[in-house]
Motif scaffolding. Structure first.
Motif, PDB file in Angstrom:
ATOM      1  N   LEU A  14       0.802  -0.954  -0.253  1.00 17.73           N
ATOM      2  CA  LEU A  14      -0.018  -0.239  -0.196  1.00 17.73           C
ATOM      3  C   LEU A  14       0.825   1.385   0.111  1.00 17.73           C
ATOM      4  O   LEU A  14       0.293   2.021  -0.429  1.00 17.73           O
ATOM      5  CB  LEU A  14      -1.201  -0.009   0.864  1.00 17.73           C
ATOM      6  N   TYR A  15       1.912   1.127   0.895  1.00 12.43           N
ATOM      7  CA  TYR A  15       2.800   2.503   1.107  1.00 12.43           C
ATOM      8  C   TYR A  15       3.399   2.157  -0.688  1.00 12.43           C
ATOM      9  O   TYR A  15       3.325   3.410  -1.220  1.00 12.43           O
ATOM     10  CB  TYR A  15       3.935   1.906   1.558  1.00 12.43           C
ATOM     11  N   ASP A  16       3.798   1.623  -1.156  1.00 15.69           N
ATOM     12  CA  ASP A  16       4.777   1.405  -2.070  1.00 15.69           C
ATOM     13  C   ASP A  16       3.608   2.222  -3.366  1.00 15.69           C
ATOM     14  O   ASP A  16       4.206   2.332  -4.399  1.00 15.69           O
ATOM     15  CB  ASP A  16       5.634   0.295  -3.123  1.00 15.69           C
ATOM     16  N   SER A  17       2.661   1.669  -3.449  1.00 17.45           N
ATOM     17  CA  SER A  17       1.256   2.474  -4.392  1.00 17.45           C
ATOM     18  C   SER A  17       0.957   3.622  -4.210  1.00 17.45           C
ATOM     19  O   SER A  17       0.084   4.087  -4.694  1.00 17.45           O
ATOM     20  CB  SER A  17       0.810   1.118  -4.565  1.00 17.45           C
ATOM     21  N   TYR A  18       1.282   4.649  -3.270  1.00 15.17           N
ATOM     22  CA  TYR A  18       0.595   5.722  -2.497  1.00 15.17           C
ATOM     23  C   TYR A  18       0.086   5.033  -1.459  1.00 15.17           C
ATOM     24  O   TYR A  18      -0.482   6.746  -1.726  1.00 15.17           O
ATOM     25  CB  TYR A  18       1.175   5.975  -3.979  1.00 15.17           C
ATOM     26  N   ALA A  19      -0.249   4.341  -1.744  1.00 15.14           N
ATOM     27  CA  ALA A  19      -2.406   4.577  -1.376  1.00 15.14           C
ATOM     28  C   ALA A  19      -2.394   4.541   0.759  1.00 15.14           C
ATOM     29  O   ALA A  19      -3.387   5.081   0.603  1.00 15.14           O
ATOM     30  CB  ALA A  19      -2.314   2.505  -0.970  1.00 15.14           C
ATOM     31  N   ILE A  20      -1.113   4.592   1.130  1.00 14.13           N
ATOM     32  CA  ILE A  20      -1.454   5.570   2.168  1.00 14.13           C
ATOM     33  C   ILE A  20       0.693   5.665   2.454  1.00 14.13           C
ATOM     34  O   ILE A  20       1.157   5.114   1.885  1.00 14.13           O
ATOM     35  CB  ILE A  20      -0.854   4.082   3.358  1.00 14.13           C
ATOM     36  N   ASP A  21      -0.045   6.944   3.557  1.00 11.82           N
ATOM     37  CA  ASP A  21       1.082   7.395   3.550  1.00 11.82           C
ATOM     38  C   ASP A  21       2.190   7.130   4.568  1.00 11.82           C
ATOM     39  O   ASP A  21       1.641   6.213   5.434  1.00 11.82           O
ATOM     40  CB  ASP A  21       0.804   9.016   4.119  1.00 11.82           C
ATOM     41  N   ASN A  22       3.360   7.581   4.951  1.00  9.36           N
ATOM     42  CA  ASN A  22       4.163   7.406   5.643  1.00  9.36           C
ATOM     43  C   ASN A  22       3.988   6.791   7.169  1.00  9.36           C
ATOM     44  O   ASN A  22       4.116   6.338   8.191  1.00  9.36           O
ATOM     45  CB  ASN A  22       5.242   8.062   6.125  1.00  9.36           C
ATOM     46  N   ASP A  23       3.528   7.872   7.670  1.00  7.73           N
ATOM     47  CA  ASP A  23       2.540   7.772   8.829  1.00  7.73           C
ATOM     48  C   ASP A  23       1.547   7.080   9.045  1.00  7.73           C
ATOM     49  O   ASP A  23       1.550   6.016  10.251  1.00  7.73           O
ATOM     50  CB  ASP A  23       1.949   9.656   9.690  1.00  7.73           C
ATOM     51  N   THR A  24       0.437   6.651   8.345  1.00  7.57           N
ATOM     52  CA  THR A  24      -1.030   5.550   8.391  1.00  7.57           C
ATOM     53  C   THR A  24       0.531   4.683   8.535  1.00  7.57           C
ATOM     54  O   THR A  24      -0.518   3.519   9.322  1.00  7.57           O
ATOM     55  CB  THR A  24      -1.539   5.456   7.192  1.00  7.57           C
ATOM     56  N   PHE A  25       1.231   4.175   7.454  1.00  3.89           N
ATOM     57  CA  PHE A  25       1.810   2.917   7.641  1.00  3.89           C
ATOM     58  C   PHE A  25       2.296   2.353   8.987  1.00  3.89           C
ATOM     59  O   PHE A  25       2.721   1.240   9.377  1.00  3.89           O
ATOM     60  CB  PHE A  25       3.257   2.914   6.209  1.00  3.89           C
ATOM     61  N   SER A  26       3.282   3.602   9.723  1.00  2.17           N
ATOM     62  CA  SER A  26       3.973   3.549  10.500  1.00  2.17           C
ATOM     63  C   SER A  26       2.877   3.321  12.129  1.00  2.17           C
ATOM     64  O   SER A  26       3.165   2.553  12.983  1.00  2.17           O
ATOM     65  CB  SER A  26       4.655   4.997  11.567  1.00  2.17           C
ATOM     66  N   ASP A  27       1.734   3.621  11.765  1.00  2.20           N
ATOM     67  CA  ASP A  27       1.150   3.372  13.369  1.00  2.20           C
ATOM     68  C   ASP A  27       0.228   2.259  13.068  1.00  2.20           C
ATOM     69  O   ASP A  27      -0.188   1.175  14.310  1.00  2.20           O
ATOM     70  CB  ASP A  27      -0.283   4.800  12.751  1.00  2.20           C
ATOM     71  N   ARG A  28       0.472   1.806  11.656  1.00  2.00           N
ATOM     72  CA  ARG A  28      -0.575  -0.039  11.751  1.00  2.00           C
ATOM     73  C   ARG A  28       0.379  -0.684  11.998  1.00  2.00           C
ATOM     74  O   ARG A  28      -0.233  -2.086  12.767  1.00  2.00           O
ATOM     75  CB  ARG A  28      -0.466   0.457  10.748  1.00  2.00           C
ATOM     76  N   GLU A  29       1.968  -0.556  11.925  1.00  2.00           N
ATOM     77  CA  GLU A  29       2.673  -1.652  12.172  1.00  2.00           C
ATOM     78  C   GLU A  29       3.398  -1.226  13.306  1.00  2.00           C
ATOM     79  O   GLU A  29       2.953  -2.879  13.881  1.00  2.00           O
ATOM     80  CB  GLU A  29       3.884  -1.096  10.903  1.00  2.00           C
ATOM     81  N   ALA A  30       3.240  -0.386  14.087  1.00  2.00           N
ATOM     82  CA  ALA A  30       3.688  -0.209  15.284  1.00  2.00           C
ATOM     83  C   ALA A  30       2.378  -1.564  16.196  1.00  2.00           C
ATOM     84  O   ALA A  30       2.714  -1.674  17.388  1.00  2.00           O
ATOM     85  CB  ALA A  30       3.221   1.119  15.464  1.00  2.00           C
ATOM     86  N   ALA A  31       0.998  -1.190  15.946  1.00  2.00           N
ATOM     87  CA  ALA A  31      -0.172  -1.942  16.506  1.00  2.00           C
ATOM     88  C   ALA A  31       0.456  -2.868  15.562  1.00  2.00           C
ATOM     89  O   ALA A  31       0.742  -3.981  17.210  1.00  2.00           O
ATOM     90  CB  ALA A  31      -1.697  -1.068  15.982  1.00  2.00           C
ATOM     91  N   LEU A  32       1.301  -3.919  15.264  1.00  2.00           N
ATOM     92  CA  LEU A  32       1.456  -5.572  14.690  1.00  2.00           C
ATOM     93  C   LEU A  32       2.279  -5.911  15.531  1.00  2.00           C
ATOM     94  O   LEU A  32       2.830  -6.190  15.959  1.00  2.00           O
ATOM     95  CB  LEU A  32       1.711  -5.356  12.754  1.00  2.00           C
ATOM     96  N   LEU A  33       3.134  -4.347  16.155  1.00  2.00           N
ATOM     97  CA  LEU A  33       5.051  -5.138  17.062  1.00  2.00           C
ATOM     98  C   LEU A  33       4.424  -4.685  18.473  1.00  2.00           C
ATOM     99  O   LEU A  33       5.582  -4.946  19.034  1.00  2.00           O
ATOM    100  CB  LEU A  33       6.163  -4.134  15.891  1.00  2.00           C
ATOM    101  N   ALA A  34       3.914  -4.593  18.587  1.00  2.00           N
ATOM    102  CA  ALA A  34       3.345  -4.415  19.894  1.00  2.00           C
ATOM    103  C   ALA A  34       3.535  -5.115  20.585  1.00  2.00           C
ATOM    104  O   ALA A  34       3.477  -6.489  20.870  1.00  2.00           O
ATOM    105  CB  ALA A  34       1.540  -3.794  20.470  1.00  2.00           C
ATOM    106  N   GLY A  35       4.455  -5.487  21.859  1.00  2.00           N
ATOM    107  CA  GLY A  35       4.750  -6.552  22.950  1.00  2.00           C
ATOM    108  C   GLY A  35       6.203  -6.866  23.067  1.00  2.00           C
ATOM    109  O   GLY A  35       6.839  -7.798  23.594  1.00  2.00           O
ATOM    110  N   LEU A  36       6.517  -6.810  21.575  1.00  2.00           N
ATOM    111  CA  LEU A  36       8.098  -7.121  21.544  1.00  2.00           C
ATOM    112  C   LEU A  36       9.635  -6.676  22.721  1.00  2.00           C
ATOM    113  O   LEU A  36       8.878  -5.283  23.237  1.00  2.00           O
ATOM    114  CB  LEU A  36       8.217  -6.982  20.250  1.00  2.00           C
ATOM    115  N   THR A  37       9.921  -7.335  22.702  1.00  2.00           N
ATOM    116  CA  THR A  37      11.013  -6.925  23.251  1.00  2.00           C
ATOM    117  C   THR A  37      12.442  -6.471  23.411  1.00  2.00           C
ATOM    118  O   THR A  37      12.289  -7.053  22.477  1.00  2.00           O
ATOM    119  CB  THR A  37      11.497  -7.842  25.018  1.00  2.00           C
ATOM    120  N   PRO A  38      13.013  -5.952  23.332  1.00  2.00           N
ATOM    121  CA  PRO A  38      14.446  -5.797  23.096  1.00  2.00           C
ATOM    122  C   PRO A  38      14.958  -6.994  22.548  1.00  2.00           C
ATOM    123  O   PRO A  38      15.991  -6.643  21.727  1.00  2.00           O
ATOM    124  CB  PRO A  38      15.531  -4.908  23.976  1.00  2.00           C
TER     125      PRO A  38
END
Length: 215
Positions: free
Chosen positions: A42-66
């Motif tokens: 979606l980002y590569d096709s300009y369907a979403i912007d960088n901030d939207t990408f970051s928000d959605r990915e952040a939710a998917l990675l919640a809970g990970l530890t270093p």
């Protein structure tokens, strides 16, 4: 022969790491690979912007530890010759910066992080030792240029003393703002914007280009 620019800025995904991204490596580790692959499409096709990408990915990675992040990135496919290239540049008097759309918390766990004096990246906060799922700092293509400009201004380094190495549209503004730019295994728009174009599977092939100054 000395290097032509005292400051070298590298991109990460597609430049220092080949054929994948930090986001995909983390997604694979946490079992969310199809979801992040779709976000990248979606980002590569300009369907979403960088901030939207970051928000959605952040939710998917919640809970990970270093510790988990470090494990997921331990076998990252670095471009051949990366260690020797970064060492040669550093020993040649260059200061290395990393400007990437990847996550800063992930960069801190990467094997070659110590070579870089500063990193510009998006970030997410840790709460009680695990990722919160909320973006703490957004970082886009303008952010790359702003990061380098601010770092140089604090140290009195003119931007024409900087060389940038990248591979995609996120590097275009940085390419336009610095003294020399190199498109490495790059997209068509990055190739068109760069002073030099290099296709190689060995980062050491970059070194001769960094010894010359663009007229």
């Amino acid at each position: 022969m000395p290097f032509a620019h005292p400051v070298i800025v590298f991109d990460l995904d597609g430049t220092l790491i080949r054929n994948t991204t930090v986001s995909l490596l983390l997604a694979e580790g946490v079992g969310r690979l199809p979801a992040v692959e779709e976000l990248e499409r979606l980002y590569d096709s300009y369907a979403i912007d960088n901030d939207t990408f970051s928000d959605r990915e952040a939710a998917l990675l919640a809970g990970l530890t270093p510790e988990q992040i470090r494990g997921f990135l331990a076998d990252a496919p670095w471009t051949a010759g990366v260690e020797e290239t970064l060492r040669t540049l550093t020993e040649g008097g260059c200061t290395l910066l990393l400007a990437t759309l990847a996550w800063g918390f992930a960069v801190e766990e990467l094997e070659h992080r110590p070579w870089f004096s500063a990193v510009g990246a998006a970030d997410m906060e840790y709460v009680d030792g695990a990722l919160s799922g909320r973006v703490d700092r957004y970082f886009d293509e303008q952010g790359k240029l702003d990061f380098v400009r601010a770092w140089c201004a604090e140290r009195g380094v003119p931007l024409d003393q900087v060389a940038a190495v990248g591979d995609s549209r996120s590097d275009l503004r940085l390419f336009a703002g610095v003294g020399t730019s190199v498109a490495l295994n790059a997209s068509a728009d990055a190739r068109a914007a760069a002073d030099h174009v290099l296709d190689t599977e060995d980062l050491r092939d970059l070194l001769p280009l960094l010894r010359t100054r663009t007229a």
